[in-house]
Design an enzyme around this catalytic site. Sequence first.
Site, short mmCIF file in Angstrom:
data_model
loop_
_atom_site.label_atom_id
_atom_site.label_comp_id
_atom_site.label_asym_id
_atom_site.label_seq_id
_atom_site.Cartn_x
_atom_site.Cartn_y
_atom_site.Cartn_z
N ASP A 125 -14.33 77.16 30.13
CA ASP A 125 -13.21 76.43 30.71
C ASP A 125 -12.38 75.80 29.60
OD1 ASP A 125 -12.79 75.23 33.86
OD2 ASP A 125 -11.67 74.25 32.25
N LEU B 102 -10.71 73.17 29.97
CA LEU B 102 -10.73 71.73 30.20
C LEU B 102 -9.32 71.14 30.10
CD1 LEU B 102 -14.03 70.70 28.36
CD2 LEU B 102 -13.69 71.20 30.80
N GLU C 202 -4.31 79.06 36.59
CA GLU C 202 -3.37 78.00 36.98
C GLU C 202 -3.04 78.24 38.44
OE1 GLU C 202 -2.25 75.46 35.30
OE2 GLU C 202 -3.02 75.92 33.31
N ASP D 235 -4.85 84.42 49.13
CA ASP D 235 -4.09 85.09 50.18
C ASP D 235 -2.58 84.99 49.95
OD1 ASP D 235 -3.82 82.38 50.73
OD2 ASP D 235 -4.40 82.52 52.84
N GLU D 236 -2.16 84.15 49.01
CA GLU D 236 -0.72 83.99 48.76
C GLU D 236 -0.08 85.24 48.17
OE1 GLU D 236 0.62 80.23 47.16
OE2 GLU D 236 -1.30 79.29 47.67
N TYR E 111 3.46 81.45 41.00
CA TYR E 111 1.99 81.45 41.05
C TYR E 111 1.46 82.71 41.72
CZ TYR E 111 -2.56 80.67 43.17
OH TYR E 111 -3.85 80.83 43.61
N LYS F 35 -0.85 85.98 40.28
CA LYS F 35 -2.15 86.37 40.85
C LYS F 35 -2.09 87.80 41.36
CE LYS F 35 -5.41 84.35 41.24
NZ LYS F 35 -6.58 84.26 40.31
N ASN G 87 -6.87 78.77 52.08
CA ASN G 87 -6.83 77.44 51.47
C ASN G 87 -8.18 76.73 51.54
OD1 ASN G 87 -3.95 78.10 52.03
ND2 ASN G 87 -3.63 76.09 51.14
N PHE H 65 -2.96 69.06 48.65
CA PHE H 65 -2.53 68.41 49.89
C PHE H 65 -3.56 67.45 50.47
CE2 PHE H 65 -2.13 68.67 54.63
CZ PHE H 65 -1.00 67.88 54.74
N TYR I 259 5.38 67.46 53.40
CA TYR I 259 6.53 68.30 53.10
C TYR I 259 7.25 68.68 54.40
CZ TYR I 259 5.06 69.31 48.25
OH TYR I 259 4.72 69.23 46.92
N VAL J 168 10.48 74.27 47.60
CA VAL J 168 11.40 75.40 47.58
C VAL J 168 10.66 76.68 47.97
CG1 VAL J 168 12.91 76.81 46.14
CG2 VAL J 168 12.83 74.32 45.81
#
Length: 331
Positions: free
Chosen positions: A33, A35, A80, A121-122, A147, A151, A176, A187, A204, A271
């Site tokens: 990692d 870190l 990330e 899943d995004e 992001y 991925k 999530n 969140f 949001y 956005v």
Amino acid sequence: MRLLVTGGAGFIGTNFVHSAVREHPDDAVTVLDALTYAGRRESLADVEDAIRLVQGDITDAELVSQLVAESDAVVHFAAESHVDNALDNPEPFLHTNVIGTFTILEAVRRHGVRLHHISTDEVYGDLELDDRARFTESTPYNPSSPYSATKAGADMLVRAWVRSYGVRATISNCSNNYGPYQHVEKFIPRQITNVLTGRRPKLYGAGANVRDWIHVDDHNSAVRRILDRGRIGRTYLISSEGERDNLTVLRTLLRLMDRDPDDFDHVTDRVGHDLRYAIDPSTLYDELCWAPKHTDFEEGLRTTIDWYRDNESWWRPLKDATEARYQERGQ
């Protein structure tokens, strides 16, 4: 098994390492990692005597090759992951998520080591709120943020290395997550710690966006099942089929914390905020006989709230800087 866990000091990786130590005591676990702000040595304090922690970057080819050569399998969590940060500055996401995954792939190819790659899943984009369709393994990729685009690129690299070089790899795309050790920028922990510090929770937009929530322990039990039994080259979608809109989640959380369920602020929406994520996990259920255990969302949320109440020393040092960044964005 000699396991190399990349990103093992981050949220999901930390919980995976804890479960590996607890449930598979014969595993020899090495964590790699960087870190950064989201990966913390403190998250592994309870298991530090049972693992080896190496601080380093997954784009460091020499270090990665050395660690992979000493391993029987790699579980690749390192990434990330915060969408808002990617919108502000996508470069670290390209570096870690794409170049980092390439570096891991080259190492497992060189040494013939099994790989499981963790994704999201995004990568599939989003669904309409009134569309009851769900993502499946055959859903076309349609990422909508820096992001998710990185991925998606990483997933494609894994598939190409499986086909071109015979790398023994599997992929999972998960919905999530929530649970202990999640950074307060996310969140659910943001709202919990806002209440605990006397701040008003923030939502949001109108809060109509739907997410498919899964407890992190269920995600990690599915990852372990795929690592042990998954078919090489296969992609598995992980979900506990827990669709809820953000407004409902926030009101539930406030009720569990004995607060007025409408005691929050609506803030500027993200956005390009994806509308709805929903996964069909039937392949995982049917092929690998896996099922989630934390199916009572309120109970899972209650235990998560309790964890943050009991572990203020873990999250308190992160809180003010996180809220300052949100304030700069009007969120």
